[in-house]
Enzyme design. Structure first.
Site, PDB file in Angstrom:
ATOM      1  N   HIS A  85      49.907   1.042 146.160  1.00  0.00           N
ATOM      2  CA  HIS A  85      51.111   0.229 146.371  1.00  0.00           C
ATOM      3  C   HIS A  85      51.218  -0.882 145.341  1.00  0.00           C
ATOM      4  O   HIS A  85      50.206  -1.465 144.935  1.00  0.00           O
ATOM      5  CB  HIS A  85      51.207  -0.302 147.804  1.00  0.00           C
ATOM      6  CG  HIS A  85      50.108  -1.207 148.265  1.00  0.00           C
ATOM      7  ND1 HIS A  85      50.219  -2.575 148.214  1.00  0.00           N
ATOM      8  CD2 HIS A  85      48.893  -0.949 148.813  1.00  0.00           C
ATOM      9  CE1 HIS A  85      49.115  -3.121 148.723  1.00  0.00           C
ATOM     10  NE2 HIS A  85      48.292  -2.154 149.082  1.00  0.00           N
ATOM     11  N   ASP A  87      53.430  -3.476 145.805  1.00  0.00           N
ATOM     12  CA  ASP A  87      53.866  -4.728 146.443  1.00  0.00           C
ATOM     13  C   ASP A  87      52.636  -5.539 146.840  1.00  0.00           C
ATOM     14  O   ASP A  87      51.531  -5.007 146.948  1.00  0.00           O
ATOM     15  CB  ASP A  87      54.762  -4.462 147.667  1.00  0.00           C
ATOM     16  CG  ASP A  87      54.044  -3.743 148.803  1.00  0.00           C
ATOM     17  OD1 ASP A  87      53.229  -2.836 148.528  1.00  0.00           O
ATOM     18  OD2 ASP A  87      54.296  -4.073 149.983  1.00  0.00           O
ATOM     19  N   ASP A 118      44.352  -6.070 145.712  1.00  0.00           N
ATOM     20  CA  ASP A 118      45.187  -5.400 146.731  1.00  0.00           C
ATOM     21  C   ASP A 118      46.655  -5.392 146.324  1.00  0.00           C
ATOM     22  O   ASP A 118      47.358  -6.313 146.615  1.00  0.00           O
ATOM     23  CB  ASP A 118      44.969  -6.104 148.067  1.00  0.00           C
ATOM     24  CG  ASP A 118      45.684  -5.448 149.219  1.00  0.00           C
ATOM     25  OD1 ASP A 118      46.190  -4.339 149.055  1.00  0.00           O
ATOM     26  OD2 ASP A 118      45.745  -6.068 150.300  1.00  0.00           O
ATOM     27  N   GLU A 151      54.012  -1.240 151.336  1.00  0.00           N
ATOM     28  CA  GLU A 151      52.787  -1.103 152.136  1.00  0.00           C
ATOM     29  C   GLU A 151      52.518  -2.360 152.937  1.00  0.00           C
ATOM     30  O   GLU A 151      52.155  -2.294 154.114  1.00  0.00           O
ATOM     31  CB  GLU A 151      51.582  -0.797 151.238  1.00  0.00           C
ATOM     32  CG  GLU A 151      50.385  -0.218 151.992  1.00  0.00           C
ATOM     33  CD  GLU A 151      49.492  -1.255 152.662  1.00  0.00           C
ATOM     34  OE1 GLU A 151      48.752  -0.886 153.572  1.00  0.00           O
ATOM     35  OE2 GLU A 151      49.541  -2.459 152.297  1.00  0.00           O
TER      36      GLU A 151
HETATM   37  N1  BES Z   1      44.526  -2.609 151.338  1.00  0.00           N
HETATM   38  C1  BES Z   1      44.807  -3.120 152.623  1.00  0.00           C
HETATM   39  C2  BES Z   1      44.043  -2.445 153.730  1.00  0.00           C
HETATM   40  C3  BES Z   1      42.534  -2.541 153.683  1.00  0.00           C
HETATM   41  C4  BES Z   1      41.878  -3.571 153.052  1.00  0.00           C
HETATM   42  C5  BES Z   1      41.808  -1.571 154.303  1.00  0.00           C
HETATM   43  C6  BES Z   1      40.500  -3.628 153.022  1.00  0.00           C
HETATM   44  C7  BES Z   1      40.429  -1.625 154.298  1.00  0.00           C
HETATM   45  C8  BES Z   1      39.771  -2.650 153.655  1.00  0.00           C
HETATM   46  C9  BES Z   1      46.301  -2.982 152.872  1.00  0.00           C
HETATM   47  O1  BES Z   1      47.081  -3.397 151.792  1.00  0.00           O
HETATM   48  C10 BES Z   1      46.709  -3.854 154.013  1.00  0.00           C
HETATM   49  O2  BES Z   1      46.607  -5.046 153.893  1.00  0.00           O
HETATM   50  N2  BES Z   1      47.207  -3.274 155.087  1.00  0.00           N
HETATM   51  C11 BES Z   1      47.758  -3.989 156.168  1.00  0.00           C
HETATM   52  C12 BES Z   1      48.567  -3.044 156.984  1.00  0.00           C
HETATM   53  C13 BES Z   1      49.936  -3.367 157.281  1.00  0.00           C
HETATM   54  C14 BES Z   1      50.649  -4.474 156.701  1.00  0.00           C
HETATM   55  C15 BES Z   1      50.700  -2.377 158.062  1.00  0.00           C
HETATM   56  C16 BES Z   1      46.691  -4.574 157.034  1.00  0.00           C
HETATM   57  O3  BES Z   1      45.592  -4.014 157.181  1.00  0.00           O
HETATM   58  O4  BES Z   1      46.946  -5.644 157.596  1.00  0.00           O
HETATM   59 MN    MN Z   2      46.400  -2.612 150.039  1.00  0.00          MN
HETATM   60 MN    MN Z   3      47.132  -5.642 151.848  1.00  0.00          MN
END
Ligand code: BES
Ligand code: MN
Ligand code: MN
Length: 455
Positions: A85, A87, A118, A151
């Protein structure tokens, strides 16, 4: 490997390009940055074309666009779909950043910027690894790229895009770098991610804000009530009190628990890093288990009444909160949101009315460790780190992983290169130069081994 040599001779340019990407504030949550988010999609598109991708397209959705590109070299070879992603999360509070979030800076061998890890830094490793393979004629698989811009706000339009583009997205596996490892000398691969149920609640008391002296003590204060309702959602063992909440939770076997707890984890360093005197959590579980295998309920924000300068003696008419629940296999996001709503309504006293508004959600996932894709990723990391990666469970969520499985019938492999210290979503997010380059070095091995193992 030729790609490693190519990386060595192009290191500075790769970093300069990532810096350019990091300078665009692609905050998907805030409409004020809409132009920047679109500009970032253009940048990703240009870089995919420059790296050698075909059929590169900015695919419009009801929200922010998805950047697609592919390189089909031989129909007899496996096809890998890379997801990432472009964003990022909002950067506020800005005053806590040592250097501005969208002016990437190197300190102590780390890149500081919102999105450094990220997911711009991790996503861009894939574009550069692809370029390296193209330039050295070492492509071992067909490749497809799908880089989205929503995302961080729940990927609401990605599911629709996947369903409408099943043929175009056809692949043997999805490769994602959007997770973390245990350490630079302790490589690991996430084989699980938590799901998410996210709600906003509104508690209404009197029909307007009141004088807290004239009415205080005689009319229920929605903030007091909401605070009590939230506090009541955990019992003395830090179990969540919503009836039925744990019903579908898949218990982790004693062997698996022992295995997960074998991963090196330094509790003292963890506390020190976070500036806390002690950890907190569900009784009977270790910190690793709490984040990897157990569901949670957290208040993400709470507001109401007067929060301006000085004081205002007011008994507020309303109070609000945002609440997230992290889910584990086999919990369902929709079912959890329903249970929450029912519970929240049932515990509200007669003195107030409540409303629950569901936001986005996502399903938890487990990815197999006895699969070709896991073995290929593990071997790739073992080659470049000199150590076998440990299977771990990530506490975060990437809702589309479950969706890929459901809609496209394709499994994902979560070959992430971040670290806990990267401060994702926090002020001073960063990504190690070591990690950025190690990712670019490792990715081509994945394709090589995956292709070999698929034969
Ligand atoms: N990259 C993260 C998710 C992540 C980080 C998984 C570290 C495992 C280890 C992703 O960008 C994220 O922040 N996802 C959100 C989900 C959402 C906004 C629906 C989250 O986990 O809060
Ligand atoms: Mn992410
Ligand atoms: Mn994230």
């Amino acid at each position: 490997m030729q790609t490693t040599h190519y990386l060595e001779t192009n290191k500075q340019r790769f970093l300069d390009e990532l810096f350019e990407l990091l300078r665009i504030p692609s905050i998907s949550a805030d409409a004020a940055y809409s132009d920047d988010v679109h500009r970032t999609a253009e940048y990703v598109k240009d870089k995919l074309i420059a790296a050698g991708a075909d059929k590169v397209e900015i695919c419009q959705t009801a929200g922010y666009p998805i950047v697609y590109g592919e390189k089909m070299i031989d129909p007899s070879l496996p096809t890998v779909l890379v997801y990432g992603h472009y964003d990022v999360q909002p950067a506020v509070p800005l005053e806590l950043w040592e250097t501005p979030p969208f002016e990437p800076t190197i300190r102590n061998e780390r890149i500081y910027a919102r999105g450094a890890c990220d997911d711009k830094g991790q996503m861009y490793m894939h574009i550069k690894a692809f370029e390296a393979m193209m330039q050295t004629n070492t492509m071992a698989c067909n490749m497809k790229f799908m880089i989205e811009g929503e995302e961080e706000v729940g990927s609401a339009n990605l599911g629709i895009f996947c369903v409408a583009n099943k043929e175009r997205l056809k692949a043997d596996v999805v490769l994602i770098s959007d997770t973390s490892m245990l350490g630079n000398d302790t490589p690991s691969i996430d084989v699980g991610l938590r799901g998410l149920s996210y709600v906003e609640v509104e508690v209404t008391g009197p029909n307007k804000d009141l004088h807290s002296g004239v009415y205080g003590g005689a009319v229920a204060n929605p903030i007091n009530i909401l605070a009590k309702m939230i506090a009541g959602m955990h019992d003395e063992n830090n179990h969540i009190t919503i009836p039925g909440f744990y019903d579908d939770v898949l218990d982790v076997s004693a062997e698996d628990r022992a295995e997960l707890n074998k991963a090196p984890f330094d509790l003292e360093a963890y506390k020190k890093e976070l500036g806390i005197a002690d950890v907190w959590g569900e009784k009977g579980y270790t910190t690793m288990e709490r984040t990897g295998t157990r569901p949670t309920l957290d208040c993400n924000g709470i507001w109401g009444g007067y929060i301006g300068e000085g004081s205002k003696t007011v008994l507020p008419g309303k109070a609000f909160a945002k609440i997230s629940m992290r889910l584990v296999p086999n919990q369902s996001s929709e079912k959890t949101t329903e249970m929450f709503t029912k519970y929240f309504e049932s515990v509200a006293p007669k003195t107030v009315t409540v409303q629950v508004r569901p936001h986005h959600g996502g399903e938890p996932v487990l990815t197999p460790t006895d699969s070709i894709e896991f073995n290929a990723a593990a071997k790739a990391m073992e080659t470049t780190f000199g150590k076998k990666p440990i299977p771990t469970r990530g506490g975060g969520s990437i809702p589309i992983v479950a969706l890929f499985e459901k809609e496209l019938g394709v499994k994902s492999v979560l070959m992430g290169f971040g670290l806990d210290i990267d401060a994702l979503h926090s002020p001073n997010e960063s990504y190690g130069l070591f990690n950025f380059y190690k990712g670019i070095e490792t990715i081509p091995y994945f394709y090589k081994y995956y292709s070999d193992m698929k034969k």
